[in-house]
Motif scaffolding. Structure first.
Motif, PDB file in Angstrom:
ATOM      1  N   TYR A 118      40.449  43.700  73.226  1.00  0.00           N
ATOM      2  CA  TYR A 118      39.659  44.887  73.571  1.00  0.00           C
ATOM      3  C   TYR A 118      40.127  45.470  74.904  1.00  0.00           C
ATOM      4  CZ  TYR A 118      36.172  43.035  70.206  1.00  0.00           C
ATOM      5  OH  TYR A 118      35.521  42.554  69.099  1.00  0.00           O
ATOM      6  N   TRP A 119      40.222  44.603  75.921  1.00  0.00           N
ATOM      7  CA  TRP A 119      40.505  45.074  77.273  1.00  0.00           C
ATOM      8  C   TRP A 119      41.932  45.594  77.426  1.00  0.00           C
ATOM      9  CZ3 TRP A 119      38.158  39.770  78.538  1.00  0.00           C
ATOM     10  CH2 TRP A 119      36.766  39.847  78.447  1.00  0.00           C
ATOM     11  N   GLN A 120      42.813  45.182  76.528  1.00  0.00           N
ATOM     12  CA  GLN A 120      44.191  45.666  76.563  1.00  0.00           C
ATOM     13  C   GLN A 120      44.412  46.865  75.643  1.00  0.00           C
ATOM     14  OE1 GLN A 120      47.143  44.275  78.491  1.00  0.00           O
ATOM     15  NE2 GLN A 120      45.210  44.087  79.598  1.00  0.00           N
ATOM     16  N   GLY A 121      43.342  47.405  75.107  1.00  0.00           N
ATOM     17  CA  GLY A 121      43.482  48.585  74.249  1.00  0.00           C
ATOM     18  C   GLY A 121      44.096  48.273  72.904  1.00  0.00           C
ATOM     19  N   GLY A 122      44.000  47.018  72.459  1.00  0.00           N
ATOM     20  CA  GLY A 122      44.553  46.647  71.158  1.00  0.00           C
ATOM     21  C   GLY A 122      43.700  47.163  70.018  1.00  0.00           C
ATOM     22  N   GLN A 123      44.239  47.086  68.821  1.00  0.00           N
ATOM     23  CA  GLN A 123      43.509  47.551  67.651  1.00  0.00           C
ATOM     24  C   GLN A 123      42.638  46.412  67.101  1.00  0.00           C
ATOM     25  OE1 GLN A 123      45.543  50.334  64.981  1.00  0.00           O
ATOM     26  NE2 GLN A 123      47.425  49.928  66.120  1.00  0.00           N
ATOM     27  N   LEU A 132      46.692  58.596  63.597  1.00  0.00           N
ATOM     28  CA  LEU A 132      45.920  58.568  64.833  1.00  0.00           C
ATOM     29  C   LEU A 132      44.926  57.414  64.805  1.00  0.00           C
ATOM     30  CD1 LEU A 132      45.089  62.373  65.280  1.00  0.00           C
ATOM     31  CD2 LEU A 132      46.880  61.061  66.435  1.00  0.00           C
ATOM     32  N   ARG A 133      44.706  56.823  65.969  1.00  0.00           N
ATOM     33  CA  ARG A 133      43.706  55.768  66.040  1.00  0.00           C
ATOM     34  C   ARG A 133      42.316  56.357  65.842  1.00  0.00           C
ATOM     35  NH1 ARG A 133      43.557  50.934  70.440  1.00  0.00           N
ATOM     36  NH2 ARG A 133      45.785  51.128  70.009  1.00  0.00           N
ATOM     37  N   GLU A 134      41.502  55.651  65.068  1.00  0.00           N
ATOM     38  CA  GLU A 134      40.141  56.095  64.799  1.00  0.00           C
ATOM     39  C   GLU A 134      39.122  55.152  65.417  1.00  0.00           C
ATOM     40  OE1 GLU A 134      40.745  58.331  60.466  1.00  0.00           O
ATOM     41  OE2 GLU A 134      39.631  56.440  60.597  1.00  0.00           O
ATOM     42  N   ALA A 135      38.038  55.728  65.908  1.00  0.00           N
ATOM     43  CA  ALA A 135      36.863  54.956  66.292  1.00  0.00           C
ATOM     44  C   ALA A 135      35.946  54.933  65.082  1.00  0.00           C
ATOM     45  CB  ALA A 135      36.156  55.603  67.483  1.00  0.00           C
ATOM     46  N   ARG A 136      35.585  53.737  64.631  1.00  0.00           N
ATOM     47  CA  ARG A 136      34.785  53.601  63.422  1.00  0.00           C
ATOM     48  C   ARG A 136      33.506  52.824  63.697  1.00  0.00           C
ATOM     49  NH1 ARG A 136      37.311  53.478  57.856  1.00  0.00           N
ATOM     50  NH2 ARG A 136      39.028  54.948  57.985  1.00  0.00           N
ATOM     51  N   ILE A 137      32.432  53.240  63.036  1.00  0.00           N
ATOM     52  CA  ILE A 137      31.157  52.547  63.113  1.00  0.00           C
ATOM     53  C   ILE A 137      30.649  52.334  61.694  1.00  0.00           C
ATOM     54  CG2 ILE A 137      28.791  52.557  64.002  1.00  0.00           C
ATOM     55  CD1 ILE A 137      29.681  54.495  66.145  1.00  0.00           C
ATOM     56  N   GLN A 138      30.283  51.092  61.397  1.00  0.00           N
ATOM     57  CA  GLN A 138      29.744  50.789  60.077  1.00  0.00           C
ATOM     58  C   GLN A 138      28.238  51.094  60.048  1.00  0.00           C
ATOM     59  OE1 GLN A 138      33.083  50.615  59.801  1.00  0.00           O
ATOM     60  NE2 GLN A 138      32.545  49.605  57.861  1.00  0.00           N
ATOM     61  N   VAL A 145      35.983  58.780  63.779  1.00  0.00           N
ATOM     62  CA  VAL A 145      36.409  59.879  64.645  1.00  0.00           C
ATOM     63  C   VAL A 145      37.816  59.581  65.148  1.00  0.00           C
ATOM     64  CG1 VAL A 145      35.948  61.166  66.767  1.00  0.00           C
ATOM     65  CG2 VAL A 145      34.034  60.325  65.388  1.00  0.00           C
ATOM     66  N   SER A 146      38.736  60.517  64.943  1.00  0.00           N
ATOM     67  CA  SER A 146      40.091  60.354  65.459  1.00  0.00           C
ATOM     68  C   SER A 146      40.077  60.547  66.972  1.00  0.00           C
ATOM     69  CB  SER A 146      41.038  61.368  64.811  1.00  0.00           C
ATOM     70  OG  SER A 146      41.176  61.112  63.432  1.00  0.00           O
ATOM     71  N   LEU A 147      40.710  59.611  67.681  1.00  0.00           N
ATOM     72  CA  LEU A 147      40.755  59.696  69.137  1.00  0.00           C
ATOM     73  C   LEU A 147      41.929  60.561  69.572  1.00  0.00           C
ATOM     74  CD1 LEU A 147      40.133  55.935  70.036  1.00  0.00           C
ATOM     75  CD2 LEU A 147      38.469  57.791  70.056  1.00  0.00           C
ATOM     76  N   SER A 148      41.672  61.489  70.481  1.00  0.00           N
ATOM     77  CA  SER A 148      42.759  62.274  71.052  1.00  0.00           C
ATOM     78  C   SER A 148      43.587  61.384  71.969  1.00  0.00           C
ATOM     79  CB  SER A 148      42.200  63.462  71.839  1.00  0.00           C
ATOM     80  OG  SER A 148      41.554  63.005  73.018  1.00  0.00           O
TER      81      SER A 148
END
Length: 454
Positions: A290-295, A316-322, A344-347
């Protein structure tokens, strides 16, 4: 004082090792590997608890009846779906959180881990953590979880004072906590973590420090110190608002945190993150992702994830919520294979903001090489090298920017919220004034024109 919501002087000096003068841990300390683009971590959310604690606003439920077989089936199904969507080459770590995942059966845990191993590669050395409450962690269950594939335990002790445990609404006693800790260290030697809270209403500094010292004499190699946050909707929040409990004293909390850090440093613990301390290299590799910005992939009701859905053609990396509520989540998983409620796709700027905010929580901060993995056209020197804000923070001894990268000093970690706010504003300003777009290498390795994400 930077709080955690879902956030020492090493005895190695006596062994002749040199210390980083700013952070107090041995130079050359082993670091977890930086997260790769083809690997990922996986978080599994078990949403059920025996009761809701007085301070907790997490996504958890007290079931009248529980069909664990149905929950297990849905966890397995969503794990399969999201792994195929992400297509990782391997899963580096798995974390069963909650809720109280130690209430789940070892068979449920084993089923999820078997699914991961069948769908992608789960190395034998991968860290697999289970959060546990003392009242749901009898010796036989701890051994059964080990047989299911768990190799690291995180115990929510929270306090070594029975009155404080009652205030927090915990279901265990100090005796329960210490008994579970002793058994966990037997089953998971060197891989047992404990949580201790501070900053409670009416809590005094010296008694809390004595708790920490007692825990130090009994614990393993990882401790997390979490400051109480009064969350709207919780019983403690209401009691403070109504005046039946005093507001926590922020000055006392700051003193507990600072003295606690010093005590842990003297005991050989490295503060590798704002709230987390480890010795003998017992860092949490899952949280390090998490802290290293990993997926990472989030499975289960209300779980969060951050990953590129390559199997869906995404780049694009997405932020996802179940979906939050378990029954609704299970219906969606049964119908669609997953219960993703929001994506949501992260800019590019949003991703860099996360890399900055999370990376600065650690003692290593953000190296130049690591930053360039996310932004090859705008270096740390470009963003922060000439900024007056950064020079001021450096002159105050709170921040370092040098050949290693950008990181907080020992003093800076204690006031990270203040430091970070100023750095985020500088990042946004630098992004607005960056040079014209250039060809950029995407995660897939193809050159493409960088799009303006403003």
């Amino acid at each position: 004082l930077c709080t955690q919501r879902a956030s020492r002087r090493s005895c190695a000096a006596g062994r002749g090792q040199s210390l980083d003068e700013n952070l107090g841990h041995p130079r050359g300390s082993k670091q977890p590997p930086a997260p790769g683009t083809r690997s990922a971590a996986l978080y599994v959310h078990w949403p059920y608890c025996e009761k809701r604690c007085n301070y907790c606003n997490f996504n958890k439920y007290i079931p009248r009846t529980l069909d664990e077989g149905a929950m297990q089936k849905c966890l397995v199904k969503e794990t399969t779906t999201l792994l195929k969507l992400r297509i990782p080459s391997e899963i580096d770590s798995v974390f069963f959180g909650g809720g109280t995942p130690s209430l789940a059966s070892p068979h449920t845990v084993a089923s999820v881990l078997e699914t991961i191993a069948q769908t992608t590669h789960l190395p034998a050395k991968a860290e697999v953590t289970l959060e546990a409450n003392p009242t749901s962690s009898q010796a036989s269950r701890l051994t059964a979880f080990q047989g299911a594939g768990i190799n690291r335990l995180s115990i929510g002790i929270q306090s070594l004072d029975n009155k404080e445990l009652q205030l927090l609404g915990r279901t265990h006693s100090v005796s329960d906590a210490l008994g579970t800790l002793e058994e966990a260290r037997r089953v998971y030697p060197g891989r047992t973590s404990v949580d201790l809270m501070f900053g409670l209403p009416a809590q005094q500094v010296e008694p809390w420090l004595r708790q920490l010292q007692e825990l130090l004499s009994l614990c393993d190699d990882h401790i997390s110190l979490y400051q109480l946050t009064l969350e709207r909707g919780t019983l403690l929040f209401a009691q403070v608002q109504q005046g039946t409990l005093p507001s926590p004293d922020p000055e006392a909390a700051a003193e507990m945190y600072q003295h606690g850090r010093e005590i842990l440093r003297e005991a050989g613990f490295r503060q590798y993150e704002v709230s987390n301390f480890a010795r003998n290299e017992a860092l949490s590799t899952h949280n390090w992702t998490y802290w290293q910005g990993g997926q990472y992939i989030g499975v289960g009701p209300g779980a969060h994830g951050r990953f590129v859905p390559r199997g869906d053609g995404g780049s694009l990396r997405e932020a996802r919520i179940q979906t939050l509520e378990p029954d609704n989540w299970m219906k969606e998983v049964s119908m669609f294979g997953h219960g993703t409620r929001k994506r949501v796709s992260l800019s590019e700027l949003e991703l860099l903001e996360e890399v900055l905010a999370l990376g600065l929580r650690t003692d290593t901060g953000i190296t130049h090489q690591h930053w360039l993995q996310f932004e090859p056209q705008l270096s740390l020197w470009d963003v922060f090298g000439k900024a007056e804000e950064v020079r001021e923070l450096q002159s105050q001894g709170l921040l370092l920017l040098d050949h290693r990268g950008l990181r907080c000093s020992w003093e800076g970690l204690a006031v990270l919220d203040t430091v970070l706010l100023r750095l985020l504003l500088q990042l946004q300003n630098a992004w607005e004034n960056r040079p014209p777009p250039m060809l950029k290498v995407t995660e897939s390795g193809a050159a493409s024109q960088r799009e303006d994400s403003r």
